[in-house]
Design a protein around this motif. Sequence first.
Motif, PDB file in Angstrom:
ATOM      1  N   GLU A  19      70.794  66.024 133.315  1.00 42.81           N
ATOM      2  CA  GLU A  19      71.810  66.546 133.684  1.00 42.81           C
ATOM      3  C   GLU A  19      72.671  65.767 132.795  1.00 42.81           C
ATOM      4  N   SER A  20      72.050  65.520 131.817  1.00 42.05           N
ATOM      5  CA  SER A  20      73.296  65.142 130.994  1.00 42.05           C
ATOM      6  C   SER A  20      73.219  66.705 129.820  1.00 42.05           C
TER       7      SER A  20
ATOM      8  N   THR B 267      72.972  69.793 131.254  1.00 43.03           N
ATOM      9  CA  THR B 267      73.949  70.593 132.348  1.00 43.03           C
ATOM     10  C   THR B 267      75.233  69.572 132.285  1.00 43.03           C
ATOM     11  N   GLY B 268      75.171  68.965 132.527  1.00 47.55           N
ATOM     12  CA  GLY B 268      76.943  68.419 132.780  1.00 47.55           C
ATOM     13  C   GLY B 268      76.324  67.920 134.404  1.00 47.55           C
TER      14      GLY B 268
ATOM     15  N   LYS C 233      78.273  66.442 138.451  1.00 47.90           N
ATOM     16  CA  LYS C 233      79.436  65.114 139.297  1.00 47.90           C
ATOM     17  C   LYS C 233      78.797  63.963 139.953  1.00 47.90           C
TER      18      LYS C 233
ATOM     19  N   ASP D 134      83.383  64.054 136.885  1.00 44.78           N
ATOM     20  CA  ASP D 134      82.814  65.151 135.993  1.00 44.78           C
ATOM     21  C   ASP D 134      82.495  64.929 134.666  1.00 44.78           C
ATOM     22  N   ILE D 135      80.466  64.607 135.010  1.00 38.65           N
ATOM     23  CA  ILE D 135      80.558  64.047 133.095  1.00 38.65           C
ATOM     24  C   ILE D 135      79.883  65.693 133.034  1.00 38.65           C
ATOM     25  N   PRO D 136      80.225  65.547 131.512  1.00 38.97           N
ATOM     26  CA  PRO D 136      80.292  67.192 130.446  1.00 38.97           C
ATOM     27  C   PRO D 136      78.954  67.071 130.162  1.00 38.97           C
ATOM     28  N   ALA D 137      78.590  68.239 129.762  1.00 42.31           N
ATOM     29  CA  ALA D 137      77.034  69.061 129.369  1.00 42.31           C
ATOM     30  C   ALA D 137      77.163  68.280 127.701  1.00 42.31           C
TER      31      ALA D 137
ATOM     32  N   ILE E  55      76.704  65.159 127.116  1.00 43.62           N
ATOM     33  CA  ILE E  55      76.937  64.073 126.660  1.00 43.62           C
ATOM     34  C   ILE E  55      75.663  62.721 126.466  1.00 43.62           C
TER      35      ILE E  55
ATOM     36  N   LEU F 222      79.352  68.698 122.481  1.00 45.59           N
ATOM     37  CA  LEU F 222      80.409  68.222 123.826  1.00 45.59           C
ATOM     38  C   LEU F 222      81.662  69.286 123.178  1.00 45.59           C
TER      39      LEU F 222
END
Length: 349
Positions: free
Chosen positions: A132-133, A135-136, A138, A215-218, A220, A313
């Motif tokens: 998830e970190s 691809t980013g 939600k 929304d966690i950005p790709a 992070i 980022l």
Amino acid sequence: MAKDFYSILGISKDTSPDDIRRAYRNLSKKWHPDKHKGEKEAEQKFKEINEAYEVLSHPEKKRMYDQFGTTGAPGEGSGSPFGGFDFSGFASGGFGNFSDIFEGVFGGDGRQSTAGRRTTPRELLLEIDFMESVTGVKKTFSLTRWRTCAACELITCSDCGGTGQVVRTAQSLFGVIQQSVLCRVCHGSGKVSRVSCSECKGEGRVQKREEVTVDIPAGIADGQTLRLRGEGDSAPHTQGSDDLFVTVRVEKDRRFKRDGDDIRSSTTLSVLDVLLGTEKSIETVHGTVELKVPAGTQPGQVFRLKGKGMPVLGTIRHGDQYVTVHVDIPKKLSRAERKLVEEWRDVGR
Ligand SMILES: [Zn+2]
Ligand SMILES: [Zn+2]
């Protein structure tokens, strides 16, 4: 001598903001003047608890206090720019009466002095997995927070005439000080809600359990904090809300190890494959790729897979993946294998 705000609240220097708030809430309930009418000692105690909380709940003030042992708080005597100031008039009006004075001492931090907000910043931890970190992602979570009471009818604050600021004159050791401070009635918003509002009992805000999506950005990284504008608490009688801080924890992955924007991984090859060369499928966060392993590759040799690392980022760039080669040396040989290796040895003689 400076007061020990930590012992007043019964906490230590590394107590979390949530626990500071809890300690404060318990103590202020216990020592509230309503429960101790006319008891001077209790009134003093209540005042101290509020002073301590005003400082320790505010990151900047806490930092100053930890560093210098003083914040210019009332009652600290010489060295305080407010030495000799008479605070008795503010002692029984409820919570948080001293914050306007601290704003004066510290100059505020912009956000606080202009908007008149005075909530303790909320910080949450959110765990995501490694992919998830990359691809980013939600994430939606529920949060109980203070929101502006929608039922409140707002009227102009009569204490400051709607300006949010009042001028205070004080006699100090250095003469008369005139200072413009945040209005303590409307907390600088210039508006107050009618006390008669039945929805919030005049508090000007209500507690709500709501869903928040982040929304966690790709790209992070573990430990990075996102600031969600207006998703935190609303201070009493203010419009809008403070920000919410979300710190992201990234779970470890057994295949990939992040190294800045790059990723490190390893692969194990047989002796014959490194001797003769081969093609090996390598897992990357962007899918499997074929790595050409040349003949004569050494144990510990590192291959670079360009652009197969973490997203950088805020860009379209990617780091690289570095693959370290391990060589699997057989612990046992069959009779036939042994014979071949012996022949090979003899060729070299
Ligand atoms: Zn209301
Ligand atoms: Zn006001």
